[in-house]
Design a protein around this motif. Structure first.
Motif, short mmCIF file in Angstrom:
data_model
loop_
_atom_site.label_atom_id
_atom_site.label_comp_id
_atom_site.label_asym_id
_atom_site.label_seq_id
_atom_site.Cartn_x
_atom_site.Cartn_y
_atom_site.Cartn_z
N UNK A 1 4.41 11.40 14.90
CA UNK A 1 5.23 10.52 14.08
C UNK A 1 5.42 9.15 14.69
N UNK A 2 5.39 9.04 16.03
CA UNK A 2 5.57 7.76 16.69
C UNK A 2 4.26 7.02 16.91
N UNK A 3 3.14 7.67 16.63
CA UNK A 3 1.83 7.03 16.88
C UNK A 3 1.61 5.89 15.91
N UNK A 4 1.22 4.70 16.40
CA UNK A 4 1.08 3.53 15.51
C UNK A 4 0.07 3.71 14.39
N UNK A 5 -0.95 4.53 14.60
CA UNK A 5 -1.97 4.70 13.56
C UNK A 5 -1.51 5.61 12.43
N UNK A 6 -0.41 6.36 12.65
CA UNK A 6 0.07 7.27 11.63
C UNK A 6 0.86 6.54 10.56
N UNK A 7 1.74 5.63 10.99
CA UNK A 7 2.44 4.78 10.04
C UNK A 7 3.36 5.52 9.09
N UNK A 8 4.33 6.27 9.62
CA UNK A 8 5.28 6.95 8.76
C UNK A 8 6.09 5.92 7.97
N UNK A 9 6.35 6.21 6.70
CA UNK A 9 7.07 5.28 5.84
C UNK A 9 8.55 5.26 6.17
N UNK A 10 9.11 4.05 6.21
CA UNK A 10 10.54 3.86 6.49
C UNK A 10 11.14 2.94 5.44
N UNK A 11 12.37 3.23 5.04
CA UNK A 11 13.07 2.42 4.04
C UNK A 11 14.31 1.82 4.67
N UNK A 12 14.47 0.51 4.52
CA UNK A 12 15.59 -0.22 5.10
C UNK A 12 16.37 -0.94 4.01
N UNK A 13 17.68 -1.08 4.26
CA UNK A 13 18.52 -1.96 3.45
C UNK A 13 18.96 -3.09 4.37
N UNK A 14 18.63 -4.32 3.97
CA UNK A 14 18.96 -5.49 4.78
C UNK A 14 19.94 -6.39 4.03
N UNK A 15 21.04 -6.73 4.69
CA UNK A 15 21.91 -7.78 4.19
C UNK A 15 21.43 -9.07 4.84
N UNK A 16 21.11 -10.06 4.03
CA UNK A 16 20.50 -11.28 4.55
C UNK A 16 21.28 -12.50 4.07
N UNK A 17 21.12 -13.59 4.80
CA UNK A 17 21.72 -14.87 4.41
C UNK A 17 21.03 -15.41 3.17
N UNK A 18 21.80 -16.01 2.28
CA UNK A 18 21.24 -16.71 1.15
C UNK A 18 20.97 -15.82 -0.06
N UNK A 19 20.67 -16.47 -1.17
CA UNK A 19 20.38 -15.76 -2.42
C UNK A 19 18.87 -15.57 -2.56
N UNK A 20 18.44 -14.33 -2.42
CA UNK A 20 17.02 -13.99 -2.51
C UNK A 20 16.59 -14.03 -3.98
#
Length: 268
Positions: A129-148
């Protein structure tokens, strides 16, 4: 499949693993729903070695080693993704103390990022799961500056150019844009260092807060920040199924505690 002269009957192994009663396990075998090492087994007399053989039912991996632990942690901000920090900063030891086994983290989350982190004593699973070639999918929620804007979301999925090469989100979605900040959901399979923060900075919206909500088939759900729990049987099956699909002769790098940086750091 050639029957082993020694070992434990398959239906007993399934029952011991909590899949079903022995009688129902026998029915699963007869119906051709059980595989051992990728081969369908329909003979009730089949014996296996639970320490070395891989079993799945209806395509979902079965955990046979009861000594393996799989834990989901909702990591708080201000905690280093390591079981020991040389600089004395808060680390993961407090969140693993309820388990007797020596757990370690699969990948990393940045010091200022909260969310889903897997702790385990299963080195083989962690390696995949940690191997870079495997590329497990990850979902993030980001609060960011400004109106996207919608245009910015489209740019994230088309791809942006960073110092270490181009990167694009598998998916991007604007959840909210009100006032001076926005909420953006990003789905990525990259494990590059601080990738979400760098992507959002590149499109002009620096990250204020970041949480990882999903790691492969695992969802954070309602697990409170700073709390840890063992995975359910269904979650373990899904995670083991994912890791077995990614295992192979080219996934041979040793994995212990996650490295401080680099391609397989999975910092975000």
């Amino acid at each position: 499949m050639e029957e082993k002269a020694e070992g434990i009957r398959l239906q007993k192994v399934l029952a011991n693993a909590g899949v079903a009663s022995r009688r129902v396990s026998e029915q699963l075998i007869v119906e051709g729903r059980v595989r051992v090492n990728g081969q369908t087994v329909t003979e009730l007399g089949s014996r296996i070695d639970p320490e070395t053989d891989l079993v799945d039912v209806d395509g979902v991996a079965v955990q046979l080693d009861a000594d393996k632990r799989y834990v989901m942690l909702n990591k708080p901000t201000g905690v280093i993704s390591s079981m020991r920090d040389d600089r004395g900063r808060p680390d993961l030891r407090d969140y693993a103390k309820d388990w007797d086994e020596r757990l370690f983290n699969v990948g990393r989350l940045d010091y200022d990022t909260s969310g889903l982190l897997v702790l385990t004593n299963d080195g083989e699973l962690a390696q995949v799961l940690a191997h870079p070639s495997f590329g497990v999918t990850k979902v993030y929620i980001a609060k960011v500056d400004g109106r996207v804007t919608a245009q910015t979301i489209a740019r994230l999925t088309r791809g942006v150019e960073l110092d270490d090469g181009p990167i694009q989100a598998d998916k991007a979605r604007l959840l909210d844009a009100s006032g001076d900040s926005s909420l953006v959901e990003l789905t990525l399979h990259s494990g590059r260092n601080r990738i979400v923060r760098r992507m959002m900075a590149e499109v002009g919206h620096p990250v204020v807060e970041l949480v990882r909500r999903q790691f492969g088939p695992l969802h954070l759900g309602t697990l409170p920040v700073g709390q840890a729990r063992e995975l359910t049987k269904l979650e373990r099956g899904a995670l083991l199924t994912l890791s077995r699909r990614g295992s192979g002769p080219d996934q041979a790098d040793p994995v212990g505690e996650a490295p401080p940086s680099g391609e397989n750091s999975e910092n975000s």
